[in-house]
Design an enzyme around this catalytic site. Structure first.
Site, PDB file in Angstrom:
ATOM      1  N   SER A 238       0.839  -1.183   0.000  1.00 11.49           N
ATOM      2  CA  SER A 238       0.000   0.000   0.000  1.00 11.49           C
ATOM      3  C   SER A 238       0.880   1.240   0.000  1.00 11.49           C
ATOM      4  CB  SER A 238      -0.905   0.000   1.227  1.00 11.49           C
ATOM      5  OG  SER A 238      -0.136   0.341   2.361  1.00 11.49           O
ATOM      6  N   LYS A 239       0.211   2.378  -0.023  1.00 11.52           N
ATOM      7  CA  LYS A 239       0.891   3.669  -0.081  1.00 11.52           C
ATOM      8  C   LYS A 239       1.984   3.810   0.981  1.00 11.52           C
ATOM      9  CE  LYS A 239      -1.794   7.406  -2.014  1.00 11.52           C
ATOM     10  NZ  LYS A 239      -2.997   8.175  -1.789  1.00 11.52           N
TER      11      LYS A 239
END
Ligand code: GLU
Length: 469
Positions: A238-239
């Site tokens: 994820s980010k």
């Protein structure tokens, strides 16, 4: 049978590299089997979907070269078709109206939890035949109460779900809008999808979708659920782990083929081969060879691959991508040396196109200031004499090509009893503003005579000014 695969992203953010990997696998599978690849935009969640996000998907697919044969199809254009199928399921008694209120569902859930049961809808409206005053119903699927769903998954093998584990899922909300599991089935059916390749976060939806297919009298497609990509901490990528949007990779200077090559190798291999052209991927990739276990994203390996691609691709090809990066820096690459020639000079020394663009910018526009430490070290009074002399010799140069320029530099250092580096480094800083460039003679040839002379003048003036300050 013609193979038909699809990529069905929801436009609720950027195009995630994990999504790209499933798109790539679907695309490769279609290409390998002479089939069709379809793009479908799953935009029924109107609150979370956006036009920017649709554009990011389209832009990403184009950049990557994952061209689709049909679509993009937008689910929001197909509401009447979903309605038709919902009516059909209601008419055939595979679906029913459920009038349970939110409060009722909440207390059902609380009671089940208290009994340590898995919360699920208990089907109490299955036998209700009259509407409830003031309550808009949802439509629920009458999930089979017995039996099982056997999924032959090309990645996971045979996966079996017991029907008594599945509750009656909602097909249409109170406002009539269809839910994901319904729209996916209708679309996969109408679009004749033969193979659904998607992330294994959807595995639990598959028995539900299969049962809807059966209720419509159809065979479900073949499924292949691809494991997730994890970050270095083994959590879903994820980010938090850094760039996950495809366009971030473009901005950071990756070539699309390097990213594709990296992604195809995540969970799939062919002997110990690391580099695969797209044609080789099409030939060698098989969805059945994809590993069942999740793989970890390794940005160093991606960087290494990118460097290999930069080194080994045709300069004209790199130039095409580099011009986009120069554009981002506000540079028009048509105003300066031939871009492919610049790429050729830089290929060996760049890991990313972003780096190459920064290092090539001085060929196309005047740099703002000298790199401070380099200027302090190399641009000082002792070099004034040799640099002035060199300038005169350059001015008289008959031919502006690297070997001739090399000779001129050698002759100058000899007459001033200098080592080559004592003149070459100051010259480099004078021309490029920093102590890094391709070989100095090649750099000068690319820069051209007029700019070379002008930049030496600028350096001479700068040294003069500084020594008098
Ligand atoms: N729209 C779904 C998603 O973005 C994918 C649906 C599917 O592949 O079946 O997760």
């Amino acid at each position: 049978m013609t193979v038909r695969t699809r990529f069905a992203p929801s436009p609720t953010g950027y195009l995630h590299v994990g999504g790209v990997r499933t798109a790539l696998f679907s695309w490769l599978y279609a290409r390998k089997h002479g089939g069709r690849f379809i793009l479908r935009i799953e935009d029924t969640d109107r609150e979370r979907s956006s036009m920017e996000s649709v554009n990011a998907i389209l832009e990403g697919m184009t950049w990557l070269g994952l061209e689709y044969d049909e679509g993009p199809f937008y689910q929001t254009n197909r509401f009447s078709r979903y309605r038709e199928i919902i009516e059909q399921l209601l008419a055939s008694n595979h679906a029913y109206l459920c009038y349970c209120t939110r409060e009722e569902l909440a207390s059902m859930r609380a009671e089940q939890m208290a009994r340590k049961e898995k919360p699920r809808y208990d089907g109490r409206c299955r036998e209700r035949h009259s509407p409830r005053e003031g309550v808009s119903p949802v439509v629920r699927f009458k999930s089979p109460l017995e039996g099982r769903v056997v999924i032959r998954d090309l990645v996971r093998g045979t996966v079996i779900f017991q029907n008594n584990e599945l509750d009656d899922l909602v097909l249409a909300r109170t406002d009539g809008t269809p839910t994901y599991n319904l729209t996916v089935v209708v679309d996969d059916m109408d679009m004749g999808i033969t193979h659904v390749i998607r992330g294994d976060d959807h595995l639990n939806n598959t028995p539900r979708q299969s049962n809807i297919f059966y209720a419509l009298g159809k065979e479900p497609p073949v499924y292949a659920h691809v494991p997730m990509i994890l970050g270095p901490d083994r959590q879903r990528l994820s980010k938090r782990h850094g760039a996950v949007s495809v366009m971030n990779y473009r901005e950071a200077g990756y070539l699309p083929e390097a990213l594709l090559n990296y992604l195809v190798r995540l969970g799939w291999s062919h002997g110990d081969q690391e580099i695969f052209s797209v044609a080789e991927m099409i030939k060698l990739f098989d969805i059945e060879d994809v590993n069942q276990s999740a793989s970890t994203f390794n940005s160093e390996k991606l960087l290494w691959l990118n460097q290999q691609y930069i080194k080994n691709s045709a300069p004209e090809h790199i130039a095409h991508h580099l011009s986009w990066h120069l554009g981002q820096l506000g540079i028009d690459p048509s105003k300066g040396p031939d871009l492919a020639a610049v790429v050729k000079a830089q290929q060996e020394r760049s890991k990313t196109l972003l780096e190459m663009a920064h290092n090539s910018a001085p060929f196309y526009r005047e740099f703002e200031a000298y790199e401070e430490t380099a200027a302090r070290k190399h641009l000082n009074a002792s070099v004034l004499g040799p640099l002035r002399d060199l300038r005169e010799r350059f001015k008289e140069a008959q031919s502006w090509v690297a070997p001739a320029l090399h000779e001129i530099i050698l002759a100058t250092v000899e007459s001033h009893h200098l080592k080559l580096g004592k003149l070459a480094q100051p010259l480099r800083v004078a021309i490029m503003g920093r102590p890094i460039s391709p070989p100095i003679d090649v750099t000068l040839e690319l820069m051209g005579q007029a700019t070379t002379l002008a930049r030496i003048d600028r350096a001479l003036a700068w040294i003069d000014h500084r020594s008098n300050a």
